[in-house]
Write a protein that holds these residues in place. Structure first.
Motif, mmCIF file in Angstrom:
data_model
loop_
_atom_site.group_PDB
_atom_site.id
_atom_site.type_symbol
_atom_site.label_atom_id
_atom_site.label_comp_id
_atom_site.label_asym_id
_atom_site.label_seq_id
_atom_site.Cartn_x
_atom_site.Cartn_y
_atom_site.Cartn_z
ATOM 1 N N VAL A 36 -36.542 21.019 -28.350
ATOM 2 C CA VAL A 36 -36.277 21.873 -27.184
ATOM 3 C C VAL A 36 -36.285 23.348 -27.599
ATOM 4 O O VAL A 36 -36.861 24.196 -26.914
ATOM 5 N N VAL A 37 -35.680 23.632 -28.747
ATOM 6 C CA VAL A 37 -35.640 25.017 -29.238
ATOM 7 C C VAL A 37 -37.059 25.548 -29.465
ATOM 8 O O VAL A 37 -37.376 26.686 -29.119
ATOM 9 N N GLU A 38 -37.912 24.676 -30.019
ATOM 10 C CA GLU A 38 -39.311 25.068 -30.274
ATOM 11 C C GLU A 38 -40.054 25.421 -28.993
ATOM 12 O O GLU A 38 -41.023 26.169 -29.023
ATOM 13 N N SER A 39 -39.593 24.857 -27.869
ATOM 14 C CA SER A 39 -40.275 25.119 -26.595
ATOM 15 C C SER A 39 -39.889 26.479 -26.010
ATOM 16 O O SER A 39 -40.490 26.938 -25.049
ATOM 17 N N PHE A 40 -38.881 27.138 -26.582
ATOM 18 C CA PHE A 40 -38.496 28.471 -26.119
ATOM 19 C C PHE A 40 -39.584 29.478 -26.492
ATOM 20 O O PHE A 40 -40.286 29.290 -27.480
ATOM 21 N N PRO A 41 -39.695 30.561 -25.702
ATOM 22 C CA PRO A 41 -40.648 31.612 -26.086
ATOM 23 C C PRO A 41 -40.307 32.100 -27.498
ATOM 24 O O PRO A 41 -39.132 32.350 -27.791
#
Ligand code: ADP
Ligand code: MG
Length: 157
Positions: A36-41
């Motif tokens: 999920v963190v990786e999906s952040f800008p």
């Protein structure tokens, strides 16, 4: 890097954190998975934010959130941790946490003492509570994002 991506909507499973003892400080933080963190800008600023949060299809509460450098990955990856301003009866590891980040408070800081850290977080919480009562932030509490369709399970956003 901080405001440009807001409001930011995100949904994901609550995972075990790094055992930094946030709960012992009275400020538990629900951690999102690395995925999920990786999906952040990638250019979103580290620091302290605020917004709205909901566990499963429960009530929507005020929250403060930290986007920080993840000590587990030698600070080359970020971590995203949400402190919900509500007292829960039980932990909610494995549940789906939905958040909308609506505003930014400050950058990450180092503190000389645990007391200084705790009082800074208490101030962040008070600031978040005030800001979230303003119409432009309050309106996002009612966003359709928090109203999942009946009988549907959402795994990610
Ligand atoms: P960890 O290192 O595993 O993230 P914490 O001490 O940060 O441990 O505690 C986080 C856990 O506490 C969350 O995953 C959640 O299950 C639980 N919890 C209970 N109340 C809250 C709250 N108000 N906000 C966030 N998490 C909470
Ligand atoms: Mg945590």
């Amino acid at each position: 890097g901080a405001m440009r991506h807001l409001p930011y909507f995100c949904r994901g499973e609550v995972v075990k954190g790094f055992g930094r003892g946030s709960k012992e400080l009275g400020i538990p933080t629900a951690n999102f998975s690395e995925q999920v963190v990786e999906s952040f800008p990638s250019d979103i600023s580290t620091g302290i934010y605020y917004g709205w949060a909901c566990v499963g299809n429960g009530d929507v509460h005020k929250m403060v959130l930290s986007i920080g450098w993840n000590p587990f990955y030698k600070n080359i990856k970020k971590s995203v941790e949400t402190h919900i301003i509500h007292t829960f009866k039980e932990d909610f590891y494995g549940e789906i946490l939905s958040i909308v980040i609506t505003g930014y408070i400050r950058p990450e800081k180092n503190f000389d003492s645990l007391d200084a850290l705790i009082s800074a977080i208490q101030e962040d919480i008070e600031e978040a509570k005030r800001q979230l009562d303003l119409p432009e932030h309050l309106k996002l509490k009612e966003d359709n994002f928090f109203h999942l369709p009946e009988g549907k399970t959402v795994n990610s956003h």
